[in-house]
Each structure stands twice: as structure tokens, then as C-alpha cells.
Enzyme design. Structure first.
Site, PDB file in Angstrom:
ATOM      1  N   CYS A  48       0.807  -1.224   0.000  1.00 28.15           N
ATOM      2  CA  CYS A  48       0.000   0.000   0.000  1.00 28.15           C
ATOM      3  C   CYS A  48       0.838   1.270   0.000  1.00 28.15           C
ATOM      4  O   CYS A  48       0.801   2.058  -0.937  1.00 28.15           O
ATOM      5  CB  CYS A  48      -0.931   0.005   1.214  1.00 28.15           C
ATOM      6  SG  CYS A  48      -2.025  -1.420   1.306  1.00 28.15           S
TER       7      CYS A  48
ATOM      8  N   HIS B  82      -2.859   6.758   2.783  1.00 34.73           N
ATOM      9  CA  HIS B  82      -1.893   5.784   3.318  1.00 34.73           C
ATOM     10  C   HIS B  82      -0.433   6.209   3.181  1.00 34.73           C
ATOM     11  O   HIS B  82       0.452   5.394   2.917  1.00 34.73           O
ATOM     12  CB  HIS B  82      -2.107   4.406   2.700  1.00 34.73           C
ATOM     13  CG  HIS B  82      -1.863   3.313   3.705  1.00 34.73           C
ATOM     14  ND1 HIS B  82      -2.242   2.009   3.519  1.00 34.73           N
ATOM     15  CD2 HIS B  82      -1.261   3.348   4.927  1.00 34.73           C
ATOM     16  CE1 HIS B  82      -1.896   1.283   4.564  1.00 34.73           C
ATOM     17  NE2 HIS B  82      -1.297   2.080   5.439  1.00 34.73           N
TER      18      HIS B  82
END
Length: 455
Positions: free
Chosen positions: A285, A348
Site C-alpha cells: 500500500c 496511506h
């Protein structure tokens, strides 16, 4: 077909020279290009395709190379008169402009556009080129079973500039031959020859100047600006969108081979545009997002692993980490060139205020600051999952079955609000990263389970 084979060989040699130059083998690149330089007469074999349109002097130049552009996308081309001409074993339709089509052109258009429409394996493909068609070294005469073109398109100016670049690198400076190759391109553009006496680095800049001129076409103010600003000046004309789907598999789209998940809209984009099949990425991510937005290896910008909020043991040395505000990001660069910027979806790259999208060049932000599984309902170590607008938490533990729809509405609203100016939209969908949820509209729609519904 023999002419096509020879043109493909020249295209292959030019492509080989580009690879050799990138591998710091300029001498080998020079040798490859010497087999191409001087073969310009072969290009004339393709000029027959334009014979009918040229008889009335209607063809002054041709559009820049654009793959996947349908000739039926705009009113000007819709009013063209198709004329079938046979050339090099293929049937082309030359759309010569009618009076009605010419009337639709803006007064600033100095050139008469002509588009070629051809078909490979029954699939349409457009072959437009800058200036005269016989300037093109056509390597696009073959296709594989998917209708994808095997060879790139090079024009004679491309070959000359590559040759000049290779000679400059091989000889540690521009000699007479390199300068002559550069000046052939300048003279072709109606410019005075470049004077001798340039250093090696100055010659590299001069080659870049001409490459940009060829790429951008006439009428741009690029020559008044610094090198980086030239590209920026070109980019400010356009808006663009990057869609990132979290944890989407390579084979999860039908245009990449899926037989159970139907993705017709993405398939159409792939067919009309460019579909990449080989790439390197860090399949996690945070690192993948750091690389995407900075252009750097994720290790270089301090994001070599997944970051997140305080939670299980693995987060104890990561929950305070985020993308350093000193890093230059794509939206920051674009903002300096007049772009409106927005981030919608999963971020993120740090959830503290100093790390949020609005501190990294985005005018707007709406979404989750990290993965949708980092939520209190997933385990006692996690806290509630915040939904953020700008830098403010507006909701905790949002209904995830509605996230994709909410992201989409925000993205479309941003596009609508910025139609008249350049914009950059980064749409980072939280799914199909687990846990996955489908809205009522899509639940059960695929017939192949929840994951297929989500995609």
C-alpha cells in the site's frame, strides 16, 4: 509487403539504437543508426497512400501521433469524405476535409488536418503523423492477434536527433557530423542552422530543444522558457486522472485475461488507449503510493513498508511515519503550473496532519487516511476508522459498501467544477483491498461472487 518489411527493419534498428543509448553504448547506437540514415527513400513508398488527397493540395500536414483516437470523436472528422486507397498491402481510408469540415476549424488552425483510418484484424486503428507522411518511418504495418501494433512509429527527424545524440555521446562532444544531423532537423522546421562551438552538455540541450519542437509542434512558447518549464508549459493545457485500485490483481480485468469478471469500460479504455503489460512496482500500500506521487524509489523517501495508525505490535515503529513534507510530489509540481488538484480515496502516506494530502499539493482531499482493514471492528488493537474531508474527520467507521460510490461522486464533482482549467485528479479506491463490500446496485451482479461484484 516488401516495403513494409524494410520499413519494419528500419524501425527495429532505430528502437535498438534507443536501447543501446540508454545502456550507455553510444558507439553501438551510432552503428545501428548508420544503417537507417540515408534510407529515407524508402519512406516515399508510403506516400502513395496520400496521393489522392495530395492532388488537390489539401494535405499540408498531419496530426501528431495519437494512438487509439477514433476519427468519429469530433465534428470536424465526422464531416470528412472517406476515400479508399490501397497502399503497402493494406486498405486505408483517407478522410479529406470537406468544405463543411473546414468551416468547423478554428481561425488559428494553420494546417489542414487529415486522419488515416485503418483496420488491423478487424479492429480500427488511427495512424496520424506530423508534417508529410513520407517523413514517417512506418513500423506500424503488422499487428498481433489482439490487434496491437508491434512496431513504434519513427519519423526521419526522430532518427536524425537520435543520431546526433549518439554521436555527441560517443565522441564526448558534438563534431561536424552530429551538428549536421541536428541542423537538418532545424532546417526542416525553417530555422537557421545551429552554430558550432557547443559543449557536450549544451548540445544535449539543443537536441532536446528540437525534440520538443517536433513533439509540441509549431506555435508554442517553449523556446522562451527553461528546459523543465517547456514541458510544464505543454502540460498546463491538459487535465488528467490517475485511478489506483488497491490490491487489484493483474488478471482481474477482462482486458488482462479474466474470463469471470467483466470490465467493459476499462476494456474500452485499453482498446482505445495504451495497455501496459510489463512493469515494476512495490506491491504494498504505502510504498507503491510513495513511488507514484514522488517518482522516487519508496526506500529513497523513507516509506519502504506499510505505515498506519497505532495498533498491533507491527505498527509500534511505524504509526508516526509519513511522507516527509519536504519531498516534492506530482501535485505540488502541477500546482505551480496552474493545476487544480484533488485526492479522493485512500491516502496511506501518513495520517498526522503534517502528512495529509493537503500538505502535499492537493487542494482537496476526501477519503480514508489508511487501509480499510485498520478499523476497530477488525480487532481490539485498532481504533475507529476515520473518514476525512480536507484535514477534518467528518465520520467514523463509514459504511464501506457505499465508499466506492461516494468516492466516485466526489471525483465527478471535482471534474465538473474544473472543466475549464487544467486539473489533476488522484482517485485511489480503497477496494478491492480486504475487507470488501459491494453496494446494493452491484451485489450479486457479476454472478461470480463478492470479489467480482466489487471489481
Amino acid at each position: 509487403s516488401e516495403a513494409a518489411g524494410r520499413a519494419n527493419k528500419l524501425a527495429a534498428l532505430t528502437l535498438l539504437a534507443k536501447v543501446q543509448l540508454s545502456l550507455k553504448q553510444p558507439e553501438a547506437a551510432v552503428a545501428s543508426l548508420k544503417q537507417v540514415i540515408g534510407k529515407r527513400s524508402l519512406y516515399k513508398e508510403y506516400a502513395d497512400v496520400f496521393k489522392l488527397a495530395n492532388e488537390n493540395n489539401t494535405v499540408e500536414s498531419i496530426f501528431e501521433v495519437q494512438y487509439g483516437l477514433s476519427p468519429f470523436n469530433n465534428d470536424v472528422v465526422q464531416n470528412y469524405t472517406p476515400v479508399e486507397v490501397t497502399g503497402v498491402g493494406f486498405v486505408f481510408q483517407v478522410y479529406a476535409p470537406s468544405k463543411e469540415a473546414l468551416a468547423l476549424l478554428t481561425p488559428t488552425d494553420k494546417r489542414t488536418p487529415v486522419t488515416l483510418w485503418s483496420s488491423f484484424n478487424g479492429k480500427p486503428f488511427v495512424q496520424p503523423f506530423v508534417r508529410k507522411f513520407n517523413d514517417a518511418l512506418v513500423g506500424t504495418t503488422q499487428a498481433n492477434d489482439a490487434g496491437q501494433i508491434n512496431w513504434p512509429v519513427f519519423r526521419y527527424a526522430d532518427v536524425l536527433l537520435l543520431y546526433a545524440e549518439a554521436l555527441n555521446a560517443a565522441q564526448k562532444g558534438p563534431g561536424a557530423e552530429a551538428l549536421d544531423a541536428l541542423n537538418q532537423v532545424r532546417l526542416r522546421a525553417g530555422l537557421a542552422p545551429q552554430a558550432a562551438g557547443l559543449s557536450q552538455s549544451q548540445f544535449v540541450d539543443a537536441v532536446l530543444d528540437e525534440r520538443l519542437r517536433e513533439f509540441l509542434g509549431e506555435g508554442h512558447r517553449w523556446f522562451d522558457l527553461k528546459r523543465n518549464d517547456r514541458l510544464a508549459a505543454y502540460l498546463t493545457k491538459y487535465g488528467f486522472i490517475v485511478i489506483l485500485a488497491d490490491d487489484l490483481g493483474y488478471g482481474d480485468l477482462s482486458c488482462y485475461g479474466s474470463t469471470t469478471i467483466r470490465t467493459p469500460n476499462l476494456d474500452r479504455m485499453a482498446a482505445e488507449g495504451l495497455r501496459l503489460t510489463h512493469f515494476y512496482a512495490q506491491p504494498q500500500c504505502s510504498p507503491s503510493r510513495a513511488a507514484l506521487l514522488t517518482g522516487c524509489y519508496p526506500q529513497r523517501v523513507g516509506i519502504p513498508w506499510v505505515v498506519g495508525p497505532k495498533g498491533p505490535d507491527w505498527t509500534k515503529d511505524k504509526y508516526f511515519v509519513g511522507l516527509n513534507p519536504a519531498e516534492q510530489t506530482l501535485p505540488e509540481l502541477l500546482k505551480t503550473n496552474g493545476y487544480a488538484t484533488a485526492c479522493v480515496g485512500k491516502w496511506h502516506l501518513g495520517h498526522y496532519e503534517a502528512h495529509l494530502p493537503t500538505r502535499h499539493g492537493f487542494d482537496q482531499y476526501f477519503g480514508l487516511p489508511y487501509s480499510n482493514d485498520m478499523v476497530s471492528t477488525a480487532g481490539p488493537d485498532w481504533s475507529d476508522l476515520p473518514l476525512i474531508e480536507g484535514e477534518r474527520v467528518v465520520e467514523l467507521n463509514p459504511d464501506q459498501s457505499k465508499l466506492t460510490r461516494r468516492y466516485t461522486h466526489r471525483a465527478v464533482a471535482f471534474i465538473d467544477a474544473n472543466r475549464t482549467r487544467p486539473f489533476f485528479l488522484y482517485l485511489a479506491h480503497s477496494m478491492p483491498h480486504v475487507p470488501i463490500f459491494a453496494s446494493k446496485r452491484f451485489a450479486g451482479k457479476s454472478g461470480h461472487g463478492l470479489y467480482a461484484d466489487v471489481v
